[in-house]
Design a protein around this motif. Structure first.
Motif, mmCIF file in Angstrom:
data_model
loop_
_atom_site.group_PDB
_atom_site.id
_atom_site.type_symbol
_atom_site.label_atom_id
_atom_site.label_comp_id
_atom_site.label_asym_id
_atom_site.label_seq_id
_atom_site.Cartn_x
_atom_site.Cartn_y
_atom_site.Cartn_z
ATOM 1 N N SER A 1 -1.196 9.574 -19.825
ATOM 2 C CA SER A 1 -0.738 8.182 -19.866
ATOM 3 C C SER A 1 -0.965 7.560 -21.236
ATOM 4 O O SER A 1 -0.164 6.744 -21.710
ATOM 5 N N ASP A 2 -2.040 7.966 -21.902
ATOM 6 C CA ASP A 2 -2.310 7.425 -23.247
ATOM 7 C C ASP A 2 -1.237 7.878 -24.225
ATOM 8 O O ASP A 2 -0.788 7.102 -25.072
ATOM 9 N N ASP A 3 -0.831 9.183 -24.082
ATOM 10 C CA ASP A 3 0.222 9.714 -24.965
ATOM 11 C C ASP A 3 1.508 8.905 -24.770
ATOM 12 O O ASP A 3 2.174 8.523 -25.739
ATOM 13 N N TYR A 4 1.839 8.684 -23.493
ATOM 14 C CA TYR A 4 3.067 7.941 -23.180
ATOM 15 C C TYR A 4 3.010 6.527 -23.748
ATOM 16 O O TYR A 4 3.954 6.045 -24.376
ATOM 17 N N MET A 5 1.851 5.828 -23.568
ATOM 18 C CA MET A 5 1.710 4.450 -24.029
ATOM 19 C C MET A 5 1.811 4.359 -25.547
ATOM 20 O O MET A 5 2.407 3.423 -26.086
ATOM 21 N N MET A 6 1.253 5.353 -26.251
ATOM 22 C CA MET A 6 1.328 5.336 -27.718
ATOM 23 C C MET A 6 2.784 5.453 -28.177
ATOM 24 O O MET A 6 3.212 4.742 -29.090
ATOM 25 N N LEU A 7 3.525 6.350 -27.561
ATOM 26 C CA LEU A 7 4.928 6.546 -27.943
ATOM 27 C C LEU A 7 5.755 5.305 -27.606
ATOM 28 O O LEU A 7 6.597 4.867 -28.401
ATOM 29 N N TYR A 8 5.512 4.752 -26.414
ATOM 30 C CA TYR A 8 6.233 3.542 -26.000
ATOM 31 C C TYR A 8 5.934 2.388 -26.940
ATOM 32 O O TYR A 8 6.830 1.660 -27.385
ATOM 33 N N THR A 9 4.632 2.221 -27.297
ATOM 34 C CA THR A 9 4.190 1.105 -28.142
ATOM 35 C C THR A 9 4.774 1.219 -29.538
ATOM 36 O O THR A 9 5.153 0.218 -30.158
ATOM 37 N N THR A 10 4.859 2.443 -30.045
ATOM 38 C CA THR A 10 5.427 2.654 -31.393
ATOM 39 C C THR A 10 6.861 2.138 -31.435
ATOM 40 O O THR A 10 7.251 1.431 -32.368
ATOM 41 N N ILE A 11 7.663 2.496 -30.436
ATOM 42 C CA ILE A 11 9.061 2.030 -30.386
ATOM 43 C C ILE A 11 9.088 0.511 -30.261
ATOM 44 O O ILE A 11 9.874 -0.174 -30.938
ATOM 45 N N TYR A 12 8.220 -0.017 -29.399
ATOM 46 C CA TYR A 12 8.146 -1.476 -29.193
ATOM 47 C C TYR A 12 7.883 -2.187 -30.511
ATOM 48 O O TYR A 12 8.569 -3.157 -30.870
ATOM 49 N N ASP A 13 6.860 -1.684 -31.245
ATOM 50 C CA ASP A 13 6.481 -2.332 -32.510
ATOM 51 C C ASP A 13 7.607 -2.260 -33.530
ATOM 52 O O ASP A 13 7.901 -3.232 -34.232
ATOM 53 N N MET A 14 8.254 -1.080 -33.597
ATOM 54 C CA MET A 14 9.298 -0.898 -34.612
ATOM 55 C C MET A 14 10.540 -1.749 -34.306
ATOM 56 O O MET A 14 11.326 -2.040 -35.204
ATOM 57 N N CYS A 15 10.693 -2.131 -33.051
ATOM 58 C CA CYS A 15 11.855 -2.947 -32.674
ATOM 59 C C CYS A 15 11.560 -4.444 -32.745
ATOM 60 O O CYS A 15 12.494 -5.254 -32.729
ATOM 61 N N THR A 16 10.276 -4.801 -32.772
ATOM 62 C CA THR A 16 9.924 -6.233 -32.730
ATOM 63 C C THR A 16 9.444 -6.752 -34.079
ATOM 64 O O THR A 16 9.071 -7.917 -34.185
ATOM 65 N N GLN A 17 9.395 -5.858 -35.099
ATOM 66 C CA GLN A 17 9.011 -6.304 -36.447
ATOM 67 C C GLN A 17 10.109 -7.197 -36.996
ATOM 68 O O GLN A 17 11.289 -7.032 -36.686
ATOM 69 N N LYS A 18 9.704 -8.140 -37.862
ATOM 70 C CA LYS A 18 10.671 -9.041 -38.462
ATOM 71 C C LYS A 18 11.532 -8.287 -39.458
ATOM 72 O O LYS A 18 11.106 -7.306 -40.061
ATOM 73 N N ALA A 19 12.746 -8.766 -39.625
ATOM 74 C CA ALA A 19 13.663 -8.154 -40.606
ATOM 75 C C ALA A 19 13.013 -8.231 -41.999
ATOM 76 O O ALA A 19 12.278 -9.195 -42.298
ATOM 77 N N PRO A 20 13.194 -7.226 -42.789
ATOM 78 C CA PRO A 20 14.154 -6.104 -42.610
ATOM 79 C C PRO A 20 13.521 -4.908 -41.926
ATOM 80 O O PRO A 20 14.022 -3.801 -42.026
ATOM 81 N N ASN A 21 12.380 -5.119 -41.223
ATOM 82 C CA ASN A 21 11.655 -3.983 -40.645
ATOM 83 C C ASN A 21 11.946 -3.796 -39.144
ATOM 84 O O ASN A 21 11.237 -3.055 -38.463
ATOM 85 N N ASP A 22 12.961 -4.491 -38.631
ATOM 86 C CA ASP A 22 13.396 -4.263 -37.244
ATOM 87 C C ASP A 22 14.328 -3.051 -37.256
ATOM 88 O O ASP A 22 15.449 -3.115 -37.762
ATOM 89 N N TYR A 23 13.822 -1.922 -36.709
ATOM 90 C CA TYR A 23 14.571 -0.653 -36.806
ATOM 91 C C TYR A 23 15.299 -0.290 -35.497
ATOM 92 O O TYR A 23 15.519 0.880 -35.207
ATOM 93 N N SER A 24 15.665 -1.306 -34.728
ATOM 94 C CA SER A 24 16.323 -1.045 -33.428
ATOM 95 C C SER A 24 17.577 -0.182 -33.581
ATOM 96 O O SER A 24 17.763 0.825 -32.876
ATOM 97 N N SER A 25 18.454 -0.543 -34.519
ATOM 98 C CA SER A 25 19.699 0.196 -34.702
ATOM 99 C C SER A 25 19.434 1.627 -35.141
ATOM 100 O O SER A 25 20.046 2.586 -34.636
ATOM 101 N N GLU A 26 18.487 1.791 -36.094
ATOM 102 C CA GLU A 26 18.173 3.129 -36.599
ATOM 103 C C GLU A 26 17.573 4.003 -35.503
ATOM 104 O O GLU A 26 17.895 5.199 -35.385
ATOM 105 N N LEU A 27 16.687 3.388 -34.707
ATOM 106 C CA LEU A 27 16.043 4.151 -33.624
ATOM 107 C C LEU A 27 17.075 4.578 -32.561
ATOM 108 O O LEU A 27 16.962 5.649 -31.965
ATOM 109 N N HIS A 28 18.047 3.699 -32.326
ATOM 110 C CA HIS A 28 19.122 4.045 -31.375
ATOM 111 C C HIS A 28 19.864 5.294 -31.847
ATOM 112 O O HIS A 28 20.136 6.221 -31.066
#
Length: 742
Positions: A37-64
């Motif tokens: 569960s810790d492995d899963y939470m770390m991976l989930y949190t990484t995506i969450y953080d990378m998508c919620t950072q302020k521009a120009p660091n919001d990498y939602s499109s790139e991650l998609h």
């Protein structure tokens, strides 16, 4: 990782790749520990953080994009190579395995990228991650291998049809990949697998059917066909999609049944006609089951059934005619044809084939119609001058009268009467049956020949239900009359007991009937002997005490007398008709009488006198001696009482020679038909006011059809008569148009 620190794309994706690669190793079967569960939470949190950072660091499109590339890279580098090396069943197993792994990978990655799914894709109105994962597999793997996988799957189905054992679970998994890649629709299943499967099935059964039709009899072929159809049902249940069932079965039925139906039904020694002739109940039931499933498949079966039943009935008609002809050739009396069992055999034939209709053919209306039309053909044949209407009436009479030819239980009589009424529905001249039946019913009732009044009432109830109240009203009146007559006789007996001075001098029973209910009888002005005149007067006196408004008409031809014949050796009680008794009593006053003297004293016609004297001097019991001693009665004959007559019985019945009433019945019916046609024409024209000739004739035929089949020429004749009588008129401009004259 601290939430305050900005995660760069390369750094974050490098971390994500470690998780994705671990997942790939697990899927490829490497010895890799499962996700915690810790492995899963770390991976989930990484995506969450990378998508919620302020521009120009919001990498939602790139991650998609990287999400999609992860699948593309894995499918291209690992999955496609592993599949391209395999063939047949091995290809199917690998395909199922890779699809199963892909679904797991989609499930896990969509969890890792869940935030992207919920917010970024939702805002951009893009497809969910799971759908994108399926589409990537479909485009990269499915499209390339679809035809190859389909061919391998169809090869397995072919092997199973040939009797080999196959892995049905594998096949089910393969088939359902075609369904699952459609993501809720069946387009990919139908195009990628079903259409080829249906085509292959069609080809397979076309080859088999062309071979089997030459090798097998009709029953064996049908058994094969039924087994094949059942196996195809099983295939659907085990590994095909349910939506394929109707199409698949229809295709198999077409190749096995529709294509070869005519050839199958007409097979010599084993086709439909042969099965009917040999009473092959199970095979006929199978034939119905199979052909009821194909469009208009039962039409030719019912046609053969109708032809067969018609042929059987015609054969019975011919058999009855031959038997009657033989009797004539042997110079024996030709009695009612029912004695050869014609009607009985017709009933047995109906029982047999009605059982086929209700059993083998599951009460299908097509076969009821075929049975009806077949019976209508031969039930309306005239057999040696006798119509089926007459024969059926005679058969019924034989069942219902005392001492009939067969001793049946009450249940058997009821059952037979039910069948008689059923048979009547096939006879077009129902009015002729009614008139013959009414004549015979009258004789049974008036001469106490009816075995059971309840049976008499029962058949009338059945006839009423089948043909309507008008059909039976007169006959019901006859039964009511008899009940009232018994009551009347009791009152007469009581009247005599209370008025000793008006004794008739002998036992007297009078049956009073209502003229309208009973057949018309000849009421000749017979000169009654003095003893009988007194009886008539006494009864008239009694009847006038009951009513002054009803006229009594005496029908002596129906009367019966018991008289004592005092012969030299002993006295014998003679049971005779009123006519015979009147003739015999003349010899109390004269020892010898001429034919002319007897005729004058009785005041009867030649025909009646000949019948009376023949019964008393030329038949079995010679109560009178005739001079000259010949077998026929002549106007020059003389008669005297035979005092030497003797018989071992103390009581004998002397019948009158029977009168052929057929001609009169037919004439009466023809007369009634004229009135019925007139009434129908007037009724139709009264409601329609103006009507064309063809429509008028058609409506008359339809309305009268429940009682008899009217002759079109007779209808035309009645129309002309009604025009002459000013009920109708012809249109001045159109001779085929009639107007009703009120």
């Amino acid at each position: 990782m601290s939430k305050l620190k900005v995660i760069k794309l390369d750094e974050g994706w490098a971390f994500m790749e470690t998780g994705i690669n671990k997942l790939k190793r697990i899927l490829d079967g490497h010895d890799e520990p499962q996700f915690k569960s810790d492995d899963y939470m770390m991976l989930y949190t990484t995506i969450y953080d990378m998508c919620t950072q302020k521009a120009p660091n919001d990498y939602s499109s790139e991650l998609h994009d990287k999400y999609k590339m992860a699948f593309i890279e894995y499918l291209t580098s690992t999955v496609l190579p592993s599949l391209s090396e395999k063939h047949d069943e091995f290809l199917l197993r690998e395909f199922v395995k890779r699809w199963s792994n892909h679904k797991v990978m989609v499930r896990w990655l969509s969890r890792f990228f869940n935030y992207l799914d919920r917010y970024y894709l939702y805002r951009k109105n893009l497809s969910p991650l799971k759908e994108e994962g399926i589409v990537i597999f479909r485009n990269l793997v499915y499209d390339k291998l679809c035809s190859k996988v389909c061919a391998a799957a169809l090869s397995l189905i072919d092997q199973e049809r040939e009797g080999e054992q196959i892995d049905r679970a594998l096949l089910k998994n393969v088939v359902y990949i075609f369904v699952e890649v459609g993501m809720g629709g069946l387009e990919y299943y139908e195009k990628g697998f079903e259409s080829s499967m249906i085509h292959e099935t069609s080809e397979y059964y076309s080859r088999k059917a062309s071979k089997w039709i030459l090798e097998y009899s009709c029953p064996d072929y049908m058994l094969k066909a039924e087994e094949c159809i059942q196996r195809e049902h099983d295939r659907v249940n085990h590994y095909l999609h349910t939506s394929s069932e109707a199409k698949l079965i229809k295709n198999v039925q077409h190749q096995l049944l529709s294509v070869y139906q005519t050839e199958l039904l007409e097979k010599e020694h084993s086709g439909c006609r042969a099965l009917l002739m040999d009473d092959k109940i199970d095979d006929l039931s199978r034939m119905y089951r199979l052909f009821s499933k194909i469009t208009k498949g039962l039409d030719p079966v019912s046609s053969v059934f109708k032809q067969h039943v018609t042929a059987e009935g015609i054969a019975l008609v011919k058999q009855a005619e031959d038997a009657a002809s033989n009797k004539k050739a042997e110079k024996r009396d030709v009695v009612g044809l029912q004695e050869q069992g014609f009607i009985k055999k017709i009933i047995e034939l109906h029982d047999k084939y009605l059982a086929y209709v209700t059993g083998c053919f599951m009460n299908h209306t097509l076969f009821h119609k075929a049975l009806k039309e077949a019976f209508e053909v031969f039930c309306n044949k005239v057999i040696c001058g006798s119509s089926s209407a007459e024969l059926l009436a005679t058969f019924s009479d034989n069942i219902l009268k005392k001492g009939g030819s067969e001793k049946l239980s009450d249940e058997a009589i009821e059952d037979t009467l039910e069948k008689v009424v059923k048979l009547l529905t096939y006879i077009s001249d129902k009015d002729l049956f009614v008139e013959f039946y009414r004549k015979k019913l009258a004789r049974r009732l008036l001469f106490d020949k009816s075995a059971n009044v309840e049976h008499e009432r029962s058949i009338l109830t059945k006839l009423k239900q089948q043909c309507g109240g008008q059909f039976t009203s007169k006959m019901e009146g006859m039964l009511t009359d008899l009940a009232l007559a018994k009551e009347n006789q009791s009152q007469f007996t009581e009247y005599l007991a209370n008025n000793k001075e008006v004794s008739p001098g002998m036992d007297l029973a009078v049956t009073v009937l209502t003229t309208g209910f009973w057949p018309t009888y000849k009421s000749a002005d017979l000169n009654l002997p003095e003893e009988m005149v007194k009886c008539v007067e006494v009864f008239k006196g009694f009847y006038e005490t009951k009513t002054k408004h009803r006229l009594l008409t005496w029908v002596y031809s129906l009367g019966t007398c018991n008289i004592n014949g005092k012969f030299d050796t002993k006295t014998v009680e003679l049971i005779v008709t009123t006519y015979q008794a009147s003739a015999l009593l003349l010899f109390n006053l004269s020892e010898r009488l001429s034919y002319q003297e007897i005729m004058t004293q009785l005041n009867l016609s030649d025909d009646d006198v000949v019948r009376i004297l023949h019964s008393l001097s030329c038949a079995k019991y010679k109560i009178l001696i005739k001079e000259p001693n010949t077998k026929t009665i002549s106007p020059t004959d003389y008669f005297e009482f035979n005092s030497k007559f003797t018989d071992k019985m103390r009581r004998i019945k002397i019948p009158l020679p029977p009168v052929d009433e057929k001609k009169k019945v037919v004439e009466d019916v023809e007369k009634d038909r004229k009135y019925a046609i007139d009434a129908t024409i007037v009724r139709v024209m009264k409601s329609r006011k103006v009507l064309g000739h063809q429509q008028l004739v058609m409506e008359c035929v339809e309305q009268l059809g429940h009682m008899f089949k009217p002759d079109v020429r007779a209808i035309k004749k009645r129309i002309e008569d009604l025009i002459n009588r000013d009920y109708l008129e012809r249109d001045k401009d159109n001779a085929n148009l009639f107007r009703y004259l009120a």
